[in-house]
Design a protein around this motif. Structure first.
Motif, PDB file in Angstrom:
ATOM      1  N   VAL A  82     -65.947  36.064  35.558  1.00 14.32           N
ATOM      2  CA  VAL A  82     -65.030  36.269  34.250  1.00 14.32           C
ATOM      3  C   VAL A  82     -64.262  37.611  34.634  1.00 14.32           C
ATOM      4  O   VAL A  82     -63.087  37.447  33.886  1.00 14.32           O
ATOM      5  CB  VAL A  82     -66.344  36.706  33.087  1.00 14.32           C
ATOM      6  CG1 VAL A  82     -65.557  37.405  31.848  1.00 14.32           C
ATOM      7  CG2 VAL A  82     -66.874  35.240  32.645  1.00 14.32           C
ATOM      8  N   SER A  83     -64.617  38.484  35.487  1.00 11.06           N
ATOM      9  CA  SER A  83     -63.978  39.497  35.852  1.00 11.06           C
ATOM     10  C   SER A  83     -62.422  39.317  36.346  1.00 11.06           C
ATOM     11  O   SER A  83     -61.432  39.670  36.265  1.00 11.06           O
ATOM     12  CB  SER A  83     -64.834  40.598  36.575  1.00 11.06           C
ATOM     13  OG  SER A  83     -63.793  41.604  36.944  1.00 11.06           O
ATOM     14  N   MET A  90     -56.116  35.322  32.204  1.00  9.79           N
ATOM     15  CA  MET A  90     -56.763  34.430  31.449  1.00  9.79           C
ATOM     16  C   MET A  90     -57.359  34.816  30.092  1.00  9.79           C
ATOM     17  O   MET A  90     -57.940  35.665  30.115  1.00  9.79           O
ATOM     18  CB  MET A  90     -57.905  33.428  32.401  1.00  9.79           C
ATOM     19  CG  MET A  90     -57.126  32.750  33.547  1.00  9.79           C
ATOM     20  SD  MET A  90     -58.647  32.039  34.658  1.00  9.79           S
ATOM     21  CE  MET A  90     -59.404  30.643  33.468  1.00  9.79           C
ATOM     22  N   GLU A  91     -56.933  34.126  29.340  1.00 12.94           N
ATOM     23  CA  GLU A  91     -57.431  34.572  27.534  1.00 12.94           C
ATOM     24  C   GLU A  91     -58.921  34.414  27.435  1.00 12.94           C
ATOM     25  O   GLU A  91     -59.428  33.512  28.147  1.00 12.94           O
ATOM     26  CB  GLU A  91     -56.646  33.641  26.712  1.00 12.94           C
ATOM     27  CG  GLU A  91     -55.269  34.218  26.611  1.00 12.94           C
ATOM     28  CD  GLU A  91     -54.405  33.297  25.724  1.00 12.94           C
ATOM     29  OE1 GLU A  91     -55.044  32.479  24.792  1.00 12.94           O
ATOM     30  OE2 GLU A  91     -53.299  33.307  25.644  1.00 12.94           O
ATOM     31  N   GLU A  92     -59.584  34.991  26.724  1.00  7.73           N
ATOM     32  CA  GLU A  92     -60.920  35.085  26.468  1.00  7.73           C
ATOM     33  C   GLU A  92     -61.479  33.835  26.122  1.00  7.73           C
ATOM     34  O   GLU A  92     -62.405  33.252  26.469  1.00  7.73           O
ATOM     35  CB  GLU A  92     -61.113  36.140  25.641  1.00  7.73           C
ATOM     36  CG  GLU A  92     -61.276  37.457  26.089  1.00  7.73           C
ATOM     37  CD  GLU A  92     -62.146  38.082  27.188  1.00  7.73           C
ATOM     38  OE1 GLU A  92     -63.222  37.656  26.924  1.00  7.73           O
ATOM     39  OE2 GLU A  92     -61.777  38.399  28.234  1.00  7.73           O
ATOM     40  N   ALA A  93     -60.528  33.203  25.081  1.00  8.53           N
ATOM     41  CA  ALA A  93     -60.942  31.728  24.509  1.00  8.53           C
ATOM     42  C   ALA A  93     -60.748  30.873  25.493  1.00  8.53           C
ATOM     43  O   ALA A  93     -61.849  29.870  25.439  1.00  8.53           O
ATOM     44  CB  ALA A  93     -59.878  31.650  23.296  1.00  8.53           C
ATOM     45  N   ARG A  94     -59.992  31.000  26.561  1.00 12.50           N
ATOM     46  CA  ARG A  94     -60.005  29.834  27.531  1.00 12.50           C
ATOM     47  C   ARG A  94     -61.123  30.071  28.363  1.00 12.50           C
ATOM     48  O   ARG A  94     -61.928  29.316  28.823  1.00 12.50           O
ATOM     49  CB  ARG A  94     -58.812  29.744  28.304  1.00 12.50           C
ATOM     50  CG  ARG A  94     -58.683  28.905  29.473  1.00 12.50           C
ATOM     51  CD  ARG A  94     -57.323  29.199  30.299  1.00 12.50           C
ATOM     52  NE  ARG A  94     -57.277  28.291  31.443  1.00 12.50           N
ATOM     53  CZ  ARG A  94     -56.550  28.390  32.454  1.00 12.50           C
ATOM     54  NH1 ARG A  94     -55.770  29.344  32.326  1.00 12.50           N
ATOM     55  NH2 ARG A  94     -56.462  27.445  33.100  1.00 12.50           N
ATOM     56  N   GLU A 175     -70.055  45.518  30.368  1.00 13.74           N
ATOM     57  CA  GLU A 175     -70.747  46.186  29.451  1.00 13.74           C
ATOM     58  C   GLU A 175     -69.709  46.737  28.431  1.00 13.74           C
ATOM     59  O   GLU A 175     -69.998  46.744  27.246  1.00 13.74           O
ATOM     60  CB  GLU A 175     -71.704  47.408  29.845  1.00 13.74           C
ATOM     61  CG  GLU A 175     -73.077  46.928  30.449  1.00 13.74           C
ATOM     62  CD  GLU A 175     -73.842  47.913  31.194  1.00 13.74           C
ATOM     63  OE1 GLU A 175     -73.240  49.287  31.636  1.00 13.74           O
ATOM     64  OE2 GLU A 175     -74.987  48.048  31.439  1.00 13.74           O
ATOM     65  N   LYS A 176     -68.693  47.133  28.736  1.00  7.71           N
ATOM     66  CA  LYS A 176     -67.636  47.716  28.064  1.00  7.71           C
ATOM     67  C   LYS A 176     -66.907  46.564  27.394  1.00  7.71           C
ATOM     68  O   LYS A 176     -66.541  46.636  26.044  1.00  7.71           O
ATOM     69  CB  LYS A 176     -66.427  48.514  29.100  1.00  7.71           C
ATOM     70  CG  LYS A 176     -65.150  48.990  28.509  1.00  7.71           C
ATOM     71  CD  LYS A 176     -64.372  49.518  29.363  1.00  7.71           C
ATOM     72  CE  LYS A 176     -63.312  50.162  28.540  1.00  7.71           C
ATOM     73  NZ  LYS A 176     -62.379  50.598  29.480  1.00  7.71           N
ATOM     74  N   THR A 177     -66.562  45.433  28.148  1.00  3.36           N
ATOM     75  CA  THR A 177     -65.942  44.201  27.327  1.00  3.36           C
ATOM     76  C   THR A 177     -66.844  43.111  27.704  1.00  3.36           C
ATOM     77  O   THR A 177     -66.521  42.535  28.913  1.00  3.36           O
ATOM     78  CB  THR A 177     -64.478  44.211  27.930  1.00  3.36           C
ATOM     79  OG1 THR A 177     -63.746  45.314  27.659  1.00  3.36           O
ATOM     80  CG2 THR A 177     -63.947  42.839  26.969  1.00  3.36           C
ATOM     81  N   PRO A 178     -67.912  42.691  26.957  1.00  6.23           N
ATOM     82  CA  PRO A 178     -68.834  41.605  27.397  1.00  6.23           C
ATOM     83  C   PRO A 178     -67.988  40.184  27.574  1.00  6.23           C
ATOM     84  O   PRO A 178     -66.964  40.042  27.103  1.00  6.23           O
ATOM     85  CB  PRO A 178     -69.511  41.534  26.039  1.00  6.23           C
ATOM     86  CG  PRO A 178     -69.541  42.956  25.462  1.00  6.23           C
ATOM     87  CD  PRO A 178     -68.195  43.407  25.623  1.00  6.23           C
ATOM     88  N   ALA A 179     -68.737  39.716  28.405  1.00  2.00           N
ATOM     89  CA  ALA A 179     -68.156  38.308  28.862  1.00  2.00           C
ATOM     90  C   ALA A 179     -68.282  37.299  27.558  1.00  2.00           C
ATOM     91  O   ALA A 179     -69.269  37.698  26.552  1.00  2.00           O
ATOM     92  CB  ALA A 179     -68.995  37.528  30.002  1.00  2.00           C
ATOM     93  N   PRO A 180     -67.448  36.460  27.322  1.00  2.63           N
ATOM     94  CA  PRO A 180     -67.488  35.619  26.171  1.00  2.63           C
ATOM     95  C   PRO A 180     -68.463  34.892  26.405  1.00  2.63           C
ATOM     96  O   PRO A 180     -69.194  34.397  27.550  1.00  2.63           O
ATOM     97  CB  PRO A 180     -66.216  34.537  26.158  1.00  2.63           C
ATOM     98  CG  PRO A 180     -65.525  34.956  27.712  1.00  2.63           C
ATOM     99  CD  PRO A 180     -66.088  36.038  28.219  1.00  2.63           C
TER     100      PRO A 180
END
Length: 180
Positions: A82-83, A90-94, A175-180
């Motif tokens: 994810v990172s 790559m967008e989060e939705a993708r 932790e700062k930006t959780p995985a989708p």
């Protein structure tokens, strides 16, 4: 018996000391693999091809890796990639769509994720999937997809067996930006 843990710099085997400053010393998965120095040494060339020189290209490669990590229940591989996918733009939705059904993905991602699913379910690609892959990424890309699934399957086995938590920098990022 306890699960293998990442080797510290002080524990690092002398026979692969040259690998410590490179990829092998940067990720805990390879620090675990360093328990078997000959395997880690042999792994290096395949890693270069699968991770860096792949005919899939960076984004398609990440789709394949994410789906493989997901299918193996490897939080380690999922989180790390994810990172990496985010760093590629790559967008989060993708990224999130890779967790779901094929019909919720873009056409290209569905071809790639469907190939991962077929390989993990049947240990082969159907003729229809081969044709779709060749149209999307060429024959070399199809072979690189199979190699990527195999490569990351082994890494998932190691990470899951070692019960390996995310590397500290990836954990902090998620932790700062959780995985989708």
């Amino acid at each position: 018996m306890t699960a293998p843990t990442p080797l510290s710099d002080a524990e690092w085997p002398g026979g692969i000391a040259d690998m410590l400053p490179g990829f092998a010393g940067r990720l805990d998965i390879y620090r675990v693999m360093a328990h078997h120095p000959a395997l880690l040494r042999a792994w290096s060339d395949l890693r270069q091809h699968v991770v860096v020189d792949t005919a899939l290209g960076a984004e398609f490669s990440e789709v394949v890796i994410l789906r493989t990590g997901l299918r193996h229940g490897s939080d380690y591989e999922w989180g790390h990639h994810v990172s990496r996918a985010r760093k590629l733009g790559m967008e989060e939705a993708r990224i999130a769509s890779i967790k779901g059904p094929l019909d919720a993905m873009s056409e290209a991602d569905a071809v790639l994720a469907g190939a991962v699913d077929e390989l993990l379910e049947a240990s082969r690609l159907s003729r229809a999937r081969q044709a779709d892959l060749e149209a999307l990424v060429g024959r070399a890309g199809m072979f690189d997809l199979m190699a990527t699934v195999g490569f990351y399957t082994v890494l998932a086995f190691i990470a899951n067996t070692a019960e390996l938590p995310l590397d500290a920098n990836i954990l902090a990022e998620l932790e700062k930006t959780p995985a989708p």
